[in-house]
Design a protein around this motif. Sequence first.
Motif, PDB file in Angstrom:
ATOM      1  N   SER B  57       0.840  -1.205   0.000  1.00  0.00           N
ATOM      2  CA  SER B  57       0.000   0.000   0.000  1.00  0.00           C
ATOM      3  C   SER B  57       0.872   1.251   0.000  1.00  0.00           C
ATOM      4  O   SER B  57       0.496   2.266  -0.581  1.00  0.00           O
ATOM      5  CB  SER B  57      -0.981   0.002   1.168  1.00  0.00           C
ATOM      6  OG  SER B  57      -0.298   0.118   2.372  1.00  0.00           O
ATOM      7  N   HIS B  60       3.102   0.867  -3.840  1.00  0.00           N
ATOM      8  CA  HIS B  60       2.207   0.892  -5.001  1.00  0.00           C
ATOM      9  C   HIS B  60       1.227   2.075  -4.894  1.00  0.00           C
ATOM     10  O   HIS B  60       0.855   2.671  -5.904  1.00  0.00           O
ATOM     11  CB  HIS B  60       1.467  -0.439  -5.115  1.00  0.00           C
ATOM     12  CG  HIS B  60       0.728  -0.590  -6.408  1.00  0.00           C
ATOM     13  ND1 HIS B  60       1.343  -0.517  -7.628  1.00  0.00           N
ATOM     14  CD2 HIS B  60      -0.592  -0.760  -6.663  1.00  0.00           C
ATOM     15  CE1 HIS B  60       0.443  -0.660  -8.581  1.00  0.00           C
ATOM     16  NE2 HIS B  60      -0.743  -0.804  -8.023  1.00  0.00           N
ATOM     17  N   GLY B  61       0.841   2.415  -3.648  1.00  0.00           N
ATOM     18  CA  GLY B  61      -0.019   3.586  -3.431  1.00  0.00           C
ATOM     19  C   GLY B  61       0.705   4.859  -3.857  1.00  0.00           C
ATOM     20  O   GLY B  61       0.112   5.741  -4.475  1.00  0.00           O
ATOM     21  N   GLY B  62       1.983   4.949  -3.523  1.00  0.00           N
ATOM     22  CA  GLY B  62       2.796   6.105  -3.932  1.00  0.00           C
ATOM     23  C   GLY B  62       2.917   6.178  -5.437  1.00  0.00           C
ATOM     24  O   GLY B  62       2.807   7.258  -6.033  1.00  0.00           O
ATOM     25  N   PHE B  63       3.103   5.013  -6.065  1.00  0.00           N
ATOM     26  CA  PHE B  63       3.188   4.957  -7.530  1.00  0.00           C
ATOM     27  C   PHE B  63       1.876   5.451  -8.154  1.00  0.00           C
ATOM     28  O   PHE B  63       1.876   6.293  -9.049  1.00  0.00           O
ATOM     29  CB  PHE B  63       3.495   3.519  -7.971  1.00  0.00           C
ATOM     30  CG  PHE B  63       3.239   3.261  -9.428  1.00  0.00           C
ATOM     31  CD1 PHE B  63       4.103   3.756 -10.397  1.00  0.00           C
ATOM     32  CD2 PHE B  63       2.128   2.536  -9.839  1.00  0.00           C
ATOM     33  CE1 PHE B  63       3.855   3.535 -11.748  1.00  0.00           C
ATOM     34  CE2 PHE B  63       1.869   2.313 -11.180  1.00  0.00           C
ATOM     35  CZ  PHE B  63       2.745   2.812 -12.135  1.00  0.00           C
ATOM     36  N   ALA B  64       0.747   4.919  -7.634  1.00  0.00           N
ATOM     37  CA  ALA B  64      -0.573   5.264  -8.192  1.00  0.00           C
ATOM     38  C   ALA B  64      -0.860   6.757  -8.052  1.00  0.00           C
ATOM     39  O   ALA B  64      -1.309   7.398  -8.992  1.00  0.00           O
ATOM     40  CB  ALA B  64      -1.652   4.450  -7.487  1.00  0.00           C
ATOM     41  N   SER B  65      -0.558   7.298  -6.871  1.00  0.00           N
ATOM     42  CA  SER B  65      -0.823   8.712  -6.620  1.00  0.00           C
ATOM     43  C   SER B  65      -0.057   9.596  -7.606  1.00  0.00           C
ATOM     44  O   SER B  65      -0.610  10.527  -8.200  1.00  0.00           O
ATOM     45  CB  SER B  65      -0.418   9.048  -5.182  1.00  0.00           C
ATOM     46  OG  SER B  65      -0.534  10.413  -4.967  1.00  0.00           O
ATOM     47  N   LEU B  67       1.210   8.659 -10.456  1.00  0.00           N
ATOM     48  CA  LEU B  67       0.794   8.372 -11.832  1.00  0.00           C
ATOM     49  C   LEU B  67      -0.340   9.314 -12.253  1.00  0.00           C
ATOM     50  O   LEU B  67      -0.291   9.931 -13.313  1.00  0.00           O
ATOM     51  CB  LEU B  67       0.343   6.911 -11.953  1.00  0.00           C
ATOM     52  CG  LEU B  67      -0.307   6.519 -13.280  1.00  0.00           C
ATOM     53  CD1 LEU B  67       0.732   6.461 -14.397  1.00  0.00           C
ATOM     54  CD2 LEU B  67      -1.011   5.171 -13.181  1.00  0.00           C
ATOM     55  N   TRP B  68      -1.356   9.452 -11.370  1.00  0.00           N
ATOM     56  CA  TRP B  68      -2.498  10.320 -11.703  1.00  0.00           C
ATOM     57  C   TRP B  68      -2.051  11.773 -11.814  1.00  0.00           C
ATOM     58  O   TRP B  68      -2.506  12.508 -12.686  1.00  0.00           O
ATOM     59  CB  TRP B  68      -3.634  10.172 -10.679  1.00  0.00           C
ATOM     60  CG  TRP B  68      -4.248   8.805 -10.658  1.00  0.00           C
ATOM     61  CD1 TRP B  68      -4.403   7.991  -9.575  1.00  0.00           C
ATOM     62  CD2 TRP B  68      -4.792   8.067 -11.768  1.00  0.00           C
ATOM     63  NE1 TRP B  68      -4.994   6.800  -9.936  1.00  0.00           N
ATOM     64  CE2 TRP B  68      -5.245   6.824 -11.276  1.00  0.00           C
ATOM     65  CE3 TRP B  68      -4.933   8.329 -13.120  1.00  0.00           C
ATOM     66  CZ2 TRP B  68      -5.824   5.854 -12.082  1.00  0.00           C
ATOM     67  CZ3 TRP B  68      -5.517   7.360 -13.943  1.00  0.00           C
ATOM     68  CH2 TRP B  68      -5.948   6.148 -13.422  1.00  0.00           C
TER      69      TRP B  68
END
Lengths: 355, 100
Positions: B57, B60-65, B67-68
Amino acid sequence: MDVALDSLRFIDLTTANVIFLLIVGFIGGLVSGFIGSGGAFVLTPGMMSLGVPGTVAVASNMCHKFPKALVGAIKRFRYGQVDVKLGVVTAASAGIGVQVGIKIQNMILAAWGQAGSNLYVSLSFVTVLITVGGYVFYDAMKSRKGTGQDKTPALALKLQKINLWPMVYFKTANVRISLWFTVPVGFATGMLAATIAVGGFIGVPGMIYVMGVGGLVASASELVLAFLMGLCGTVNWAMQGMVDIRLTLIILAGSLLGVQLGAIGTTLVREVMIKVVMGSIMLIVAVSRALAMPKYLAQLGLMNISKDAVSIMDAVSFGIMCAALALGAVIILGAMVKARRAMARQADQTAYGQA
Amino acid sequence: MAHELTKKQAVIRMIGFGIASAAVYAGAFYDPNAFVELCSRGGGYTALPIATVLLVSFVHGGFASNLWTALGITAKVPAKTAQAVKTQTKRPEARATLNA
């Protein structure tokens, strides 16, 4: 090291399975980030349709739910939408609700077997989702015709005026209410979480209509509650060795992308959209669960229905459930695109006016 | 309130978190059967799946944030905050007064 897995508990993963879990994870995360919960209800039946045993599906789903809720809560906390105290206070009574819910489930299982238990779950789904979902949807449509802003419901206003010790003030929600009125909301959330695995279908409307919290703060604070309940539930399931970490990690890969997008969406659209999405999903899921009921009634000998009809109804029921989640995602993404276009138009007009 | 990242900063962070996320997933799926077996032993091993999902979390959460943000999909600044900044008034200057 070549380790053979217990094939009764853990399935073989195929590429199609992985893609299915990634997509459902992403859409589920998107809906959860937006309305605070509701994304996980397709995952348990979805995993079971891949051949995952029920307990492993529930455990793996719960294990993905709490880190997803954590990420969503942190994101929405940054937008000033989370009332941590509200989440923690309701989580305390929700814990008791979960225990009572499990006890009731066990009693029904002992008395009427698996079919009785499934019928109870479906009946709870249909009753709660039609009454609560119907009201949320009606309220959303009423608000849409007005300003689109939340007004404090009459019941919540009455309850807030009752000075029953101890009074609690929730700063972000800007609500002062007796602690005793938070208990039924938390308790019902926990009960529903233990019964249908989506406590937020009661938690968010409970915070809105009983406590008088705005839709935005209620859906964001629900993520705190989901994190705490999910963490406790996961510890319980992991102690029994029921978590399939592969499934959890695959779902997380999609849902962490979705939950952040859903959280961003809440800042772009009108507050009433949270109620629109929640009400729509709840009503469609109610139809899906109603279609599953004849099978359990037949298993209990209360109804006559052919096996072919049961298998068709099962497939339609699962399809409608997926459609509910997909519709929620379409409404959220559609509203986000519309809001961004309106913002871009406004920016263009401002630039034109200044030139 | 978190400060806004520029697109360039978001891309750099996205790559960093993305590499970390890929490393965690590669580690977990290097020998998936052995990892599932370890995570399902129960007892003291309960901490393993929980620590794993918390680590995922974070990375991958850092990556997702990021990315957007890198894609230009960012949150709208809440109206309340903007209004609060606008309505802030200057502190009145100290003026000498005579109490006669």
